[in-house]
Scaffold this motif. Sequence first.
Motif, PDB file in Angstrom:
ATOM      1  N   UNK A   1       6.743 -14.685  -2.754  1.00 34.84           N
ATOM      2  CA  UNK A   1       7.108 -13.666  -1.758  1.00 34.84           C
ATOM      3  C   UNK A   1       5.896 -12.960  -1.169  1.00 34.84           C
TER       4      UNK A   1
ATOM      5  N   UNK B   1      13.001  -2.531  -7.502  1.00 31.90           N
ATOM      6  CA  UNK B   1      12.625  -3.831  -6.968  1.00 31.90           C
ATOM      7  C   UNK B   1      12.126  -4.730  -8.101  1.00 31.90           C
ATOM      8  N   UNK B   2      11.286  -4.180  -8.955  1.00 25.56           N
ATOM      9  CA  UNK B   2      10.811  -4.963 -10.109  1.00 25.56           C
ATOM     10  C   UNK B   2      11.984  -5.330 -11.006  1.00 25.56           C
TER      11      UNK B   2
ATOM     12  N   UNK C   1       2.668 -12.859   1.215  1.00 24.62           N
ATOM     13  CA  UNK C   1       2.047 -13.533   2.362  1.00 24.62           C
ATOM     14  C   UNK C   1       1.076 -12.588   3.035  1.00 24.62           C
TER      15      UNK C   1
ATOM     16  N   UNK D   1      15.510 -12.765  -2.394  1.00 24.56           N
ATOM     17  CA  UNK D   1      16.163 -14.082  -2.481  1.00 24.56           C
ATOM     18  C   UNK D   1      16.346 -14.508  -3.934  1.00 24.56           C
TER      19      UNK D   1
ATOM     20  N   UNK E   1      10.373   1.131  -6.054  1.00 24.83           N
ATOM     21  CA  UNK E   1       9.542   0.064  -6.619  1.00 24.83           C
ATOM     22  C   UNK E   1      10.050  -0.368  -7.991  1.00 24.83           C
TER      23      UNK E   1
ATOM     24  N   UNK F   1      12.483 -17.322   1.960  1.00 22.63           N
ATOM     25  CA  UNK F   1      12.248 -15.991   2.504  1.00 22.63           C
ATOM     26  C   UNK F   1      13.567 -15.456   3.061  1.00 22.63           C
TER      27      UNK F   1
ATOM     28  N   UNK G   1       8.670  -5.649   6.451  1.00 20.86           N
ATOM     29  CA  UNK G   1       9.188  -6.825   5.745  1.00 20.86           C
ATOM     30  C   UNK G   1       8.305  -7.159   4.542  1.00 20.86           C
ATOM     31  N   UNK G   2       6.989  -7.068   4.735  1.00 25.83           N
ATOM     32  CA  UNK G   2       6.064  -7.359   3.639  1.00 25.83           C
ATOM     33  C   UNK G   2       6.234  -6.330   2.515  1.00 25.83           C
ATOM     34  N   UNK G   3       6.360  -5.056   2.888  1.00 26.42           N
ATOM     35  CA  UNK G   3       6.552  -4.019   1.869  1.00 26.42           C
ATOM     36  C   UNK G   3       7.845  -4.268   1.097  1.00 26.42           C
ATOM     37  N   UNK G   4       8.881  -4.694   1.831  1.00 29.15           N
ATOM     38  CA  UNK G   4      10.184  -4.952   1.222  1.00 29.15           C
ATOM     39  C   UNK G   4      10.078  -6.006   0.124  1.00 29.15           C
ATOM     40  N   UNK G   5       9.175  -6.970   0.318  1.00 30.14           N
ATOM     41  CA  UNK G   5       9.088  -8.100  -0.620  1.00 30.14           C
ATOM     42  C   UNK G   5       7.988  -7.908  -1.667  1.00 30.14           C
ATOM     43  N   UNK G   6       7.386  -6.726  -1.672  1.00 28.45           N
ATOM     44  CA  UNK G   6       6.300  -6.476  -2.620  1.00 28.45           C
ATOM     45  C   UNK G   6       6.813  -5.664  -3.803  1.00 28.45           C
ATOM     46  N   UNK G   7       6.555  -6.176  -5.005  1.00 30.11           N
ATOM     47  CA  UNK G   7       6.965  -5.414  -6.203  1.00 30.11           C
ATOM     48  C   UNK G   7       5.925  -5.561  -7.283  1.00 30.11           C
TER      49      UNK G   7
ATOM     50  N   UNK H   1      16.835  -3.185   0.905  1.00 28.45           N
ATOM     51  CA  UNK H   1      16.016  -4.388   0.790  1.00 28.45           C
ATOM     52  C   UNK H   1      16.802  -5.553   0.220  1.00 28.45           C
ATOM     53  N   UNK H   2      16.218  -6.742   0.453  1.00 31.25           N
ATOM     54  CA  UNK H   2      16.892  -7.964   0.031  1.00 31.25           C
ATOM     55  C   UNK H   2      15.886  -8.815  -0.718  1.00 31.25           C
TER      56      UNK H   2
ATOM     57  N   UNK I   1       6.812 -13.769  -7.598  1.00 29.29           N
ATOM     58  CA  UNK I   1       6.022 -12.800  -6.837  1.00 29.29           C
ATOM     59  C   UNK I   1       5.087 -13.511  -5.865  1.00 29.29           C
TER      60      UNK I   1
END
Lengths: 300, 300
Positions: free
Chosen positions: A298, A257-258, A300, A220, A254, B219, B294-300, A217-218, A295
Motif C-alpha cells: 500500500x 488503521x493498524x 507508493x 483492501x 492511526x 489498491x 489517498x496516500x495518507x489513508x493507506x499509511x499505517x 478510509x478503506x 504495508x
Amino acid sequence: MPLVVVGSVALDSIETPSAKRDNVLGGSAVHFSYAASFFTGVGLVGVVGEDWPEEHTSLLQSRQIDTAGLQVIPGGKTFAWRGKYQPNMNDRDTLEVHLNVFEDFDPVLPESFKQSEFVFLANGSPVVQMKVLEQVKRPKLVVADTMDLWINIQNDELRGLLKRVDGLLLNDSEAKLLADDENLVRAGHKVREMGPKFVILKKGEHGAMFFSEHETFVMPAFPTETVVDPTGAGDSFAGGMMGYLAEQTEFSAQTFKSAMAYGTVTASYNVEDFSLDRLKRLQRSDIDQRLNQYRRMLTF
Amino acid sequence: MPLVVVGSVALDSIETPSAKRDNVLGGSAVHFSYAASFFTGVGLVGVVGEDWPEEHTSLLQSRQIDTAGLQVIPGGKTFAWRGKYQPNMNDRDTLEVHLNVFEDFDPVLPESFKQSEFVFLANGSPVVQMKVLEQVKRPKLVVADTMDLWINIQNDELRGLLKRVDGLLLNDSEAKLLADDENLVRAGHKVREMGPKFVILKKGEHGAMFFSEHETFVMPAFPTETVVDPTGAGDSFAGGMMGYLAEQTEFSAQTFKSAMAYGTVTASYNVEDFSLDRLKRLQRSDIDQRLNQYRRMLTF
C-alpha cells in the motif's frame, strides 16, 4: 482478562467447489478468540451441548484462551451450521441451521471477565448482546457485530444497542439495509449517526471500510490465491483487530488503521484452510511478516 | 506526442436513480484523453458523424488534446449509447447502442502520432486494435482495454493481440471469463500468462488490482459519497495512469503503483458529475491534493 468475546460456538459442515468437511470447529466466538490470542489474553463466553468434543476446548486453552465462560448444557446439542460456497467463494448458501443450545443462550460472565476493558459482542440477538453489556463493569471499548436478521426482526432492540456501543462491525449489504442507502460511504456514516463512535463495513474479498466522525478510509483485503474456506473470515478479522487494540493505550485513527491491517492479515490466513487449521500452524511472526508485505503493497 | 489513445467518441444518454442526461459528450477516448491531459500531451484517434457538435472538439483542444486523429464522416452519425444505472451505481443496463460510424471505424494515425511512445488501445475490436499497433513505430508502452464481447466473439484475435501488448486492462468479471477462474488473483496471473507483461483488473467501487511476474497488489477506490455518474470511470482511471506513466523514465512496480494511484484519484473526480463536467472544473493541484489524502489513508 484484557478482552472478552461473547458469541457462537459451533460445529460447521462446509462444502466448497473442491472439498467438504463435516462437523468442524467453528462459530464466531471461536474464530474471534483464536485470532485475538496472537495479540492478547482473551476470554470466551459461549454455550455448547453434550456432543461437544473436549479436544476443541483443549485446543482453545492451548492458546491461553480462558474458557471459563463456556457453558456445557447437559443433554443439549451444540449449534450446528451447514453451508455451501459458490464458485466465487464469496457468496454462500446456508443449507442447514440447528441453533440447538444457542437458541436459549443466556450468557453469564465469570467474575474475572467482568473487569475486562475490551468487549466484542459477536453476531447475535441484540437482546442477548445487551445482557452482556449489563454485566461488564467499566469497559474501555465495546464493539458489536450484527446481521440482516436482527436488522429485520429486532430493529428497535438493535437501535437501542447502537447507542451503547463504541463500534459496530457489519457487512456492506447489511449496512445498506440498515441505513437504507446504496452508497457505502453514506451508509457507513448514517449507521455511525445511529450511535456508535465508529463503524466498520466488511466487504469480504474487497476489504473493509472505517467511518468515524472525522475519518473515512478503506483498506483492501490481502490478495491471496489460496481461498480454501472463507468461514470465519469476518470474525478472525475482528479478533485480530480487537486483539491488537486491547494492547494499545491510545485510540487515534492511526491506531484503528493498524488494528484493521492486523485484522486483515489475520483473516487472510484464516481463509487458507478449513476451520482453524491454518491458524493452528501460525506464529505471531507470520502475521507480522505478512503485515509488512501488506504495508509495502500500500506504499507508493 | 507522448501519448496516443484510440477508442470511441460518443454521445451518451444516461439515467441514474436521481437524474437524467441526453446526448452528453462521452466515449472511452474522450474520458481517457481528458484525464490524461492533466499529466501529459495526448493525441486522440476516433471517429464521429456529421451530428458531432464542434464545441466538443473545442473543449478537448482547450486541454491541448491533439484532435488531428478525429475523423468526421460526412453524412454519418456519431456512436450513441443509452444506459441506466441501478441504485447501487455500480451495475448498469445498456438500453440502446447505435454504433453508427464507429461500426466501420478504421483508425488512421496522423504522421505526428506514429512516433508516440505510449499507446492506449481503448476497448474495441482486437482486429481494430491490431491495426493501430501496425501504425506505431517504436512504442515504449502499449496498453489495451477489452471487454466480454471480444472475449466471446473474437477470442483468437484477442489472444493474438495479448502477445503484442505490454499491459491489459479489464474488469474483474471479464478477467474471470477470460481466465476461466473465479479467484481474482489466479485469474489476473492467468491472463498475464497469455502474453502481457502486466494486467490490471478494474473492480469498480472496490478499486483495482495489478499483476506482473513478481508483483501482486491491490489498491482500493477513493471512497466518495458523491457518485453522480460512473460512466467513463474506467477510462479516466486509465487516462490518469497512462498520463502519469508517459512522464516517467523507469517502470518499476513502484512507478506502476503511483500511476494506479493517480488513475484512482482522477477517476474519483470523473464520477462526481455527468460527462466531463467535474473534470472541466478540475486543476492538476486538486488531483495532487486528493492523491496526498489517498496516500495518507493507506499509511499505517
